[in-house]
Design a protein around this motif. Structure first.
Motif, mmCIF file in Angstrom:
data_model
loop_
_atom_site.group_PDB
_atom_site.id
_atom_site.type_symbol
_atom_site.label_atom_id
_atom_site.label_comp_id
_atom_site.label_asym_id
_atom_site.label_seq_id
_atom_site.Cartn_x
_atom_site.Cartn_y
_atom_site.Cartn_z
ATOM 1 N N SER A 32 0.811 -1.210 0.000
ATOM 2 C CA SER A 32 0.000 0.000 0.000
ATOM 3 C C SER A 32 0.846 1.263 0.000
ATOM 4 N N TRP A 33 2.039 1.227 0.624
ATOM 5 C CA TRP A 33 2.855 2.428 0.765
ATOM 6 C C TRP A 33 3.850 2.611 -0.379
ATOM 7 N N GLY A 34 3.700 1.824 -1.433
ATOM 8 C CA GLY A 34 4.514 2.051 -2.624
ATOM 9 C C GLY A 34 5.847 1.324 -2.645
ATOM 10 N N TYR A 35 5.993 0.260 -1.852
ATOM 11 C CA TYR A 35 7.255 -0.487 -1.823
ATOM 12 C C TYR A 35 7.073 -1.889 -2.416
ATOM 13 N N ARG A 36 6.178 -2.005 -3.365
ATOM 14 C CA ARG A 36 5.892 -3.323 -3.928
ATOM 15 C C ARG A 36 7.147 -3.946 -4.551
ATOM 16 N N ASP A 37 8.022 -3.137 -5.152
ATOM 17 C CA ASP A 37 9.216 -3.682 -5.806
ATOM 18 C C ASP A 37 10.194 -4.285 -4.804
ATOM 19 N N ARG A 38 10.141 -3.831 -3.561
ATOM 20 C CA ARG A 38 11.067 -4.348 -2.545
ATOM 21 C C ARG A 38 10.329 -5.196 -1.504
ATOM 22 N N ALA A 39 9.128 -5.642 -1.867
ATOM 23 C CA ALA A 39 8.291 -6.347 -0.897
ATOM 24 C C ALA A 39 8.971 -7.596 -0.357
ATOM 25 N N ASP A 40 9.571 -8.394 -1.227
ATOM 26 C CA ASP A 40 10.190 -9.638 -0.761
ATOM 27 C C ASP A 40 11.317 -9.364 0.219
ATOM 28 N N GLU A 41 12.172 -8.358 -0.068
ATOM 29 C CA GLU A 41 13.282 -8.035 0.824
ATOM 30 C C GLU A 41 12.760 -7.569 2.190
ATOM 31 N N ILE A 42 11.788 -6.667 2.166
ATOM 32 C CA ILE A 42 11.280 -6.110 3.427
ATOM 33 C C ILE A 42 10.628 -7.198 4.271
ATOM 34 N N GLU A 43 9.816 -8.049 3.658
ATOM 35 C CA GLU A 43 9.144 -9.103 4.407
ATOM 36 C C GLU A 43 10.160 -10.072 5.010
ATOM 37 N N LEU A 44 11.215 -10.405 4.264
ATOM 38 C CA LEU A 44 12.231 -11.339 4.774
ATOM 39 C C LEU A 44 12.976 -10.738 5.958
ATOM 40 N N VAL A 45 13.369 -9.468 5.845
ATOM 41 C CA VAL A 45 14.100 -8.823 6.938
ATOM 42 C C VAL A 45 13.216 -8.707 8.185
ATOM 43 N N ALA A 46 11.986 -8.283 8.018
ATOM 44 C CA ALA A 46 11.090 -8.152 9.163
ATOM 45 C C ALA A 46 10.870 -9.501 9.837
ATOM 46 N N ASP A 47 10.718 -10.551 9.051
ATOM 47 C CA ASP A 47 10.510 -11.872 9.627
ATOM 48 C C ASP A 47 11.722 -12.313 10.437
ATOM 49 N N GLU A 48 12.931 -11.992 9.957
ATOM 50 C CA GLU A 48 14.143 -12.353 10.706
ATOM 51 C C GLU A 48 14.212 -11.607 12.031
ATOM 52 N N LEU A 49 13.902 -10.302 12.016
ATOM 53 C CA LEU A 49 13.960 -9.529 13.259
ATOM 54 C C LEU A 49 12.943 -10.046 14.281
ATOM 55 N N ILE A 50 11.731 -10.359 13.824
ATOM 56 C CA ILE A 50 10.708 -10.863 14.750
ATOM 57 C C ILE A 50 11.125 -12.217 15.301
ATOM 58 N N THR A 51 11.626 -13.094 14.428
ATOM 59 C CA THR A 51 12.030 -14.433 14.870
ATOM 60 C C THR A 51 13.166 -14.351 15.879
ATOM 61 N N ASN A 52 14.143 -13.479 15.643
ATOM 62 C CA ASN A 52 15.250 -13.320 16.595
ATOM 63 C C ASN A 52 14.748 -12.857 17.957
ATOM 64 N N ALA A 53 13.818 -11.905 17.956
ATOM 65 C CA ALA A 53 13.306 -11.394 19.226
ATOM 66 C C ALA A 53 12.584 -12.480 20.003
#
Length: 688
Positions: free
Chosen positions: A590-611
């Motif tokens: 929705s915020w215009g980052y569709r081209d980087r969606a895979d990268e952002i989702e992967l990084v966020a998932d790693e940070l949540i999993t680590n926590a």
């Protein structure tokens, strides 16, 4: 005993087989027998035929035992049972009653059996009259055979029309039944005029012949010189037997009727519960005069019309009252929602006070969110509508307080359980973030929602549900699982009550599939689509109300400035982790980052999993849009003060990759102290 209207019985040898209808006007009455309830209603004239005083009869056939001797009652019961068994519609005959002075008197009756679509008898309507004179003058019957046949035909018409009137719910239904080809034309009349008494005036509801409107008669006073006013004042019928009599008695009215070639007329008061509720007039163009038996038939006919008309007027009053109450319980207006198009519709299908407890609501929430509610309280009466109104207000208040969807539903269930009612309710509550398209839905025994996609396809979205409101509190099962849906721009969320999909004898899943196909083929505009769905529901009919709410997410004009989303994830809470992933995916698109969606989702998932893996507490995930949407920042906060450190992957190649991926894919990352814990953050720029 159960006097079932009448039945053909054998007469003594030498007595005639057919009735002689030479009767006084007040010696014929009508009855209406409800076979389901057993109630046997008689008008005042019928009471006189049975020699009953007011208060001696309570509409239960057993109270006629004092007037109908047991042998006569047994014959009547046996014969009417045989008539029903044979499938006959009409029956008639004689039986004897015992008068107040102890003498026996012959009585004649004719009845008409009304059956439902299955052939089961439901109602009997007919007439009862004193037959003493006709049986005493048997030698004159052969000379009156032709008149008897005409009388029988007219009586059958009265019975048929009375049976049709039994199904009339509104005043217009009564008028339509009278104008039907089996109605007034079979009585010989060319046209009908009818008026209702309202506040000392008579208002025309049936205007007689086409192009025969008389100026100034749409609303007249009861004291004006018109025949309808006269019969309302005197409570007596007025039979006009010739054009000359009409012109002489009603000089104001007659000039407007000369072109209609009216030769005679019968104006009859419509009396219900000893008061006039209106009057009707039958205009004839091919006859003069009325015989005594014809007058008697018309008076009995008017009594049946009056009873049906009173019931129709009461029904309309009750329906207006009930619908007014129900509409007062629903939101008067739906607020405009930024970022969405909304349409709501309601269709009432019930009769009289039998209204439903269906409702819809839309609750604006902070942060560009909105709560959509659809529900149905058990039952079809004013109590259901009253409970619905209270429940709608409570749900709205809990949602506005900021509770989670599951908490809103649980608290509403407790509230309904604590009310002084035995009703339960089904409900679906969907909280939509229109900035991201994330929809969190909870369901309490209600139908699943539908989503129409931008390409026109429509699908049913399974939402895990809990017990209906009220029952979950009763059984101590207040858990309502939250399902996370994605509503992309151009997609439409469809919520409805079961009256939209249920049909007698049809499977509910088939109904949902039919609805999905109808939504898919419908217009894109939500208001036009809502109109189409309600129109189809009305065409299909049914005995249940329909509530409908459509919410279509618009395409965002620009990414939000300073947008912020947050999700709490507890250890072992797989649903919360799934919701967080949905939240991130929807926000990225929705915020215009569709081209980087895979990268952002992967990084966020790693940070949540680590926590979750390396600390003992929960994780709080926050997304922010910075610099007018040019930067996207993800923060994962936990309660541990231990700083993360980047390590080389172990021999198994599984652990040690988290921060390496963050470092490689994010445009920047770091750690900030937060009270006794910390927050690990990373940022992505839209330009890469």
């Amino acid at each position: 005993m159960a006097v079932r209207g009448a039945s053909a019985v054998s007469l003594p040898e030498g007595w005639p087989a057919h009735p002689d209808p030479i009767l006084a006007l007040n010696r014929m009455g009508s009855f209406d027998w409800d076979l389901d309830t057993g109630l046997f209603h008689m008008d005042a004239q019928a009471h006189e035929v049975f020699d009953l005083m007011p208060g001696e009869y309570d509409e239960h056939p057993e109270s006629l035992a004092a007037r109908v001797p047991p042998p006569e009652a047994a014959r009547v019961d046996a014969m009417v049972s045989q008539a029903i068994k044979d499938g006959r519609e009409n029956y008639g005959g004689y039986f004897r009653i015992r008068c107040r002075d102890g003498t026996l008197r012959w009585t004649h009756t004719q009845g008409y059996i009304r059956r439902d679509d299955t052939g089961r008898p439901r109602r009997v309507v007919g007439i009862v009259r004193d037959a003493t004179e006709e049986l005493a003058e048997s030698e004159a019957r052969s000379a009156r055979a032709a008149q008897d046949e005409a009388f029988r035909q007219q009586t059958n018409v009265v019975q048929a029309v009375s049976a049709a009137l039994a199904h009339a719910r509104s005043v217009q239904d009564v008028i339509d039944a009278l104008k039907d080809t089996r109605g007034i034309r079979h009585l010989g009349a060319a046209s009908l005029v009818m008026g209702l008494v309202e506040a000392g005036r008579i208002r025309l509801v049936a205007e007689g012949p086409v192009d025969a409107s008389v100026p100034g008669t749409q609303l007249t006073r009861i004291d004006e010189p018109y025949p309808m006013s006269e019969v309302v004042r005197t409570l007596m019928p007025r039979f006009i037997e010739s054009p000359e009599e009409f012109a002489d008695c009603y000089p104001i009215l007659w000039p407007h009727l000369t072109d209609l070639r009216v030769t005679s007329a019968a104006y009859l008061p419509l009396i219900a519960q000893a008061r006039p509720i209106g009057a009707m007039g039958l205009l004839y163009s091919d006859r003069r005069g009325f015989s005594p038996e014809e007058r008697a038939v018309l008076v009995a006919f008017s009594s049946s019309v009056a009873q049906s008309l009173q019931g129709a007027m009461l029904y309309e009053q009750e329906k207006d009252l009930a619908q007014g109450l129900q509409q007062a319980m629903l939101p008067r207006t739906i607020p405009g929602v930024r970022g969405a198009d909304v349409a709501v519709r309601y269709r009432s299908a019930a009769a009289g006070r039998h209204i439903g407890g269906d409702w819809y609501d839309l609750v604006p929430l902070p942060g560009g969110r909105v709560g959509a509610v659809i529900g149905d309280v058990q039952g079809h009466d004013t109590h259901a509508a009253a409970v619905m109104g209270q429940l709608r207000i409570v749900l709205r208040a809990y949602a506005a307080e900021g509770h989670t969807p599951a908490t809103v539903m649980a608290r509403a269930s407790v509230f309904l359980h604590e009310l002084d009612t035995d009703r339960f309710a089904t409900c679906l509550y969907a909280e939509a973030d229109l900035a991201t398209g994330v929809v969190q839905a909870v369901r309490a025994g209600h139908l699943d929602p539908l989503i129409r996609h931008g390409d026109g396809d429509c699908s049913r979205i399974p939402v895990e549900g809990g017990l209906p409101l009220g029952l979950s509190a009763e059984f101590g099962r207040l858990e309502y699982p939250v399902s996370t849906l994605e509503l992309d721009p151009g997609h439409t969320l469809v919520l409805c009550t079961d009256g939209m999909v249920e049909q007698p004898g049809a499977d509910l899943d088939d109904g949902m599939r039919r609805l999905a196909a109808l939504v898919a083929a419908g217009p894109e505009d939500v208001r036009a689509l809502a109109d189409l769905l309600i129109q189809r529901a009305e065409e299909r009919g049914g005995d249940d109300d329909v509530a409908l709410l459509l919410l279509r997410r618009r395409t965002p004009e620009a990414p939000p400035a300073g947008g912020r989303l947050q999700q709490h994830v507890a250890p072992g809470d797989s649903e919360a982790l799934t919701r967080a992933r949905h939240l991130i995916r929807a926000a990225v698109r929705s915020w215009g980052y569709r081209d980087r969606a895979d990268e952002i989702e992967l990084v966020a998932d790693e940070l949540i999993t680590n926590a979750l893996m390396h600390t003992e507490g929960s994780a709080i995930v926050t997304l922010r849009a910075l610099d007018r949407g040019r930067r996207l920042r993800i923060e994962v906060e936990d309660s541990s003060s231990a700083l993360p450190r980047r390590r080389e992957p172990g021999e198994d190649g599984v652990s040690g990759r988290g921060l390496l991926l963050v470092d490689m894919l994010a445009d920047g990352w770091g750690v900030e102290a937060r009270g006794g814990g910390k927050a690990v953050w990373c940022e992505f720029r839209r330009d890469g």
